[in-house]
Design a protein around this motif. Structure first.
Motif, PDB file in Angstrom:
ATOM      1  N   MET A  87      -0.060  -6.791  -0.026  1.00 24.67           N
ATOM      2  CA  MET A  87      -0.546  -5.910  -1.089  1.00 24.67           C
ATOM      3  C   MET A  87      -1.736  -5.091  -0.603  1.00 24.67           C
ATOM      4  O   MET A  87      -1.993  -4.012  -1.126  1.00 24.67           O
ATOM      5  N   GLU A  88      -2.466  -5.611   0.385  1.00 21.88           N
ATOM      6  CA  GLU A  88      -3.713  -4.998   0.831  1.00 21.88           C
ATOM      7  C   GLU A  88      -3.631  -4.557   2.296  1.00 21.88           C
ATOM      8  O   GLU A  88      -3.170  -5.315   3.149  1.00 21.88           O
ATOM      9  N   GLN A  89      -4.134  -3.355   2.576  1.00 23.67           N
ATOM     10  CA  GLN A  89      -4.088  -2.778   3.912  1.00 23.67           C
ATOM     11  C   GLN A  89      -4.971  -3.516   4.916  1.00 23.67           C
ATOM     12  O   GLN A  89      -4.524  -3.816   6.033  1.00 23.67           O
ATOM     13  N   ASP A  90      -6.211  -3.802   4.572  1.00 21.12           N
ATOM     14  CA  ASP A  90      -7.150  -4.352   5.546  1.00 21.12           C
ATOM     15  C   ASP A  90      -6.765  -5.751   6.043  1.00 21.12           C
ATOM     16  O   ASP A  90      -6.767  -5.990   7.256  1.00 21.12           O
ATOM     17  N   THR A 110      -2.619   1.709  16.058  1.00 25.12           N
ATOM     18  CA  THR A 110      -2.087   2.439  14.907  1.00 25.12           C
ATOM     19  C   THR A 110      -1.548   1.472  13.864  1.00 25.12           C
ATOM     20  O   THR A 110      -1.170   0.337  14.175  1.00 25.12           O
ATOM     21  N   CYS A 111      -1.513   1.959  12.645  1.00 24.03           N
ATOM     22  CA  CYS A 111      -0.916   1.210  11.549  1.00 24.03           C
ATOM     23  C   CYS A 111      -0.072   2.185  10.736  1.00 24.03           C
ATOM     24  O   CYS A 111      -0.616   3.095  10.098  1.00 24.03           O
ATOM     25  N   LEU A 112       1.253   2.025  10.831  1.00 20.80           N
ATOM     26  CA  LEU A 112       2.168   2.827  10.027  1.00 20.80           C
ATOM     27  C   LEU A 112       2.233   2.182   8.647  1.00 20.80           C
ATOM     28  O   LEU A 112       2.569   0.998   8.524  1.00 20.80           O
ATOM     29  N   ILE A 113       1.907   2.952   7.637  1.00 18.61           N
ATOM     30  CA  ILE A 113       1.828   2.428   6.277  1.00 18.61           C
ATOM     31  C   ILE A 113       2.993   2.988   5.463  1.00 18.61           C
ATOM     32  O   ILE A 113       3.090   4.201   5.260  1.00 18.61           O
ATOM     33  N   GLU A 114       3.873   2.082   5.042  1.00 22.51           N
ATOM     34  CA  GLU A 114       5.003   2.440   4.201  1.00 22.51           C
ATOM     35  C   GLU A 114       4.713   1.874   2.816  1.00 22.51           C
ATOM     36  O   GLU A 114       4.900   0.673   2.587  1.00 22.51           O
ATOM     37  N   PRO A 115       4.193   2.722   1.915  1.00 23.21           N
ATOM     38  CA  PRO A 115       3.782   2.241   0.596  1.00 23.21           C
ATOM     39  C   PRO A 115       4.935   1.615  -0.180  1.00 23.21           C
ATOM     40  O   PRO A 115       6.086   2.042  -0.069  1.00 23.21           O
ATOM     41  N   GLY A 116       4.585   0.592  -0.978  1.00 20.43           N
ATOM     42  CA  GLY A 116       5.564  -0.044  -1.857  1.00 20.43           C
ATOM     43  C   GLY A 116       5.977   0.902  -2.973  1.00 20.43           C
ATOM     44  O   GLY A 116       5.410   1.987  -3.138  1.00 20.43           O
ATOM     45  N   ALA A 117       6.959   0.486  -3.758  1.00 21.06           N
ATOM     46  CA  ALA A 117       7.531   1.339  -4.803  1.00 21.06           C
ATOM     47  C   ALA A 117       6.575   1.610  -5.959  1.00 21.06           C
ATOM     48  O   ALA A 117       6.759   2.562  -6.705  1.00 21.06           O
ATOM     49  N   GLY A 118       5.541   0.782  -6.114  1.00 19.99           N
ATOM     50  CA  GLY A 118       4.614   0.974  -7.229  1.00 19.99           C
ATOM     51  C   GLY A 118       3.267   0.372  -6.916  1.00 19.99           C
ATOM     52  O   GLY A 118       3.075  -0.217  -5.851  1.00 19.99           O
ATOM     53  N   PRO A 119       2.318   0.502  -7.843  1.00 20.65           N
ATOM     54  CA  PRO A 119       0.956   0.033  -7.580  1.00 20.65           C
ATOM     55  C   PRO A 119       0.837  -1.479  -7.392  1.00 20.65           C
ATOM     56  O   PRO A 119      -0.045  -1.947  -6.702  1.00 20.65           O
ATOM     57  N   ALA A 120       1.728  -2.256  -7.980  1.00 17.52           N
ATOM     58  CA  ALA A 120       1.642  -3.714  -7.852  1.00 17.52           C
ATOM     59  C   ALA A 120       2.706  -4.245  -6.891  1.00 17.52           C
ATOM     60  O   ALA A 120       3.116  -5.389  -6.982  1.00 17.52           O
ATOM     61  N   CYS A 121       3.164  -3.390  -5.975  1.00 17.72           N
ATOM     62  CA  CYS A 121       4.211  -3.775  -5.027  1.00 17.72           C
ATOM     63  C   CYS A 121       3.634  -3.926  -3.626  1.00 17.72           C
ATOM     64  O   CYS A 121       2.662  -3.253  -3.267  1.00 17.72           O
TER      65      CYS A 121
END
Length: 190
Positions: A47-50, A81-92
């Motif tokens: 859920m968290e990037q860091d 590098t960090c490739l960030i593929e966001p989840g489908a919604g804010p709580a994903c």
């Protein structure tokens, strides 16, 4: 081990992937075409990037310390590098693929990872829009810089993919000043 630790603490002089600079319409970003290269990578779902970035970094650091099929140490490179593929919604949950560039001496035949969560990634040539910023990178300031890059690209009529995107860091956590971080967006059509 000492050399790797020194490289980790003092990032100057690290090998970087080769790229060709392209003409940019704005002064607040660069356009780079990165050549085809091999990277060692690991994907973390969180859920968290860091925390995901830290988990991925630790896995890859073990690889360069000899946790590979050749039991050989691999020099530290930059950027991470960090490739960030966001989840489908804010709580994903999102997927964060953390990667180290494989040094030139191992590009043709990289040591194979022994950790099943680590893999060799062959990145094809890609053109990226790049915004550079200082300080210690984290999810908050990376997001601010990404939004600034998006605004600049829209201002200049550039075509790009808003997701996935990259966060890139060039410095050891022990370097306190003159730090270099970047956010990257993929040119549309790549």
């Amino acid at each position: 081990m000492l050399k790797a630790m020194g490289q980790l603490f003092f990032s100057s002089g690290l090998q970087n992937p080769k790229f060709t600079a392209q003409q940019s319409k704005g002064e607040d970003y660069e356009v780079r075409t990165y050549h085809t290269t091999n990277w060692v990578s690991t994907a973390v779902t969180d859920m968290e990037q860091d925390p995901a970035f830290s988990t991925g970094f630790r896995r890859l650091f073990k690889y360069i310390q000899g946790n590979n099929d050749k039991n050989c140490k691999v020099e530290m490179t930059a950027p991470v590098t960090c490739l960030i593929e966001p989840g489908a919604g804010p709580a994903c949950e999102s997927t964060f693929t953390v990667s180290f560039f494989i040094p030139e001496e191992h590009q043709a035949d990289p040591p194979k990872p022994t950790d099943p969560d680590v893999f060799i990634e062959n990145r094809q040539e890609v053109t990226l829009f790049v915004r550079t910023y200082g300080g210690f990178a984290n999810s908050e300031n990376s997001r601010v810089e990404l939004l600034t890059l998006i605004e600049s690209l829209k201002r200049d009529g550039m075509k790009f993919k808003e997701a996935p995107f990259y966060r890139a860091g060039y410095d050891s956590p022990f370097k306190l000043t003159n730090r270099r971080n970047e956010v990257w967006l993929i040119k549309d059509g790549e």
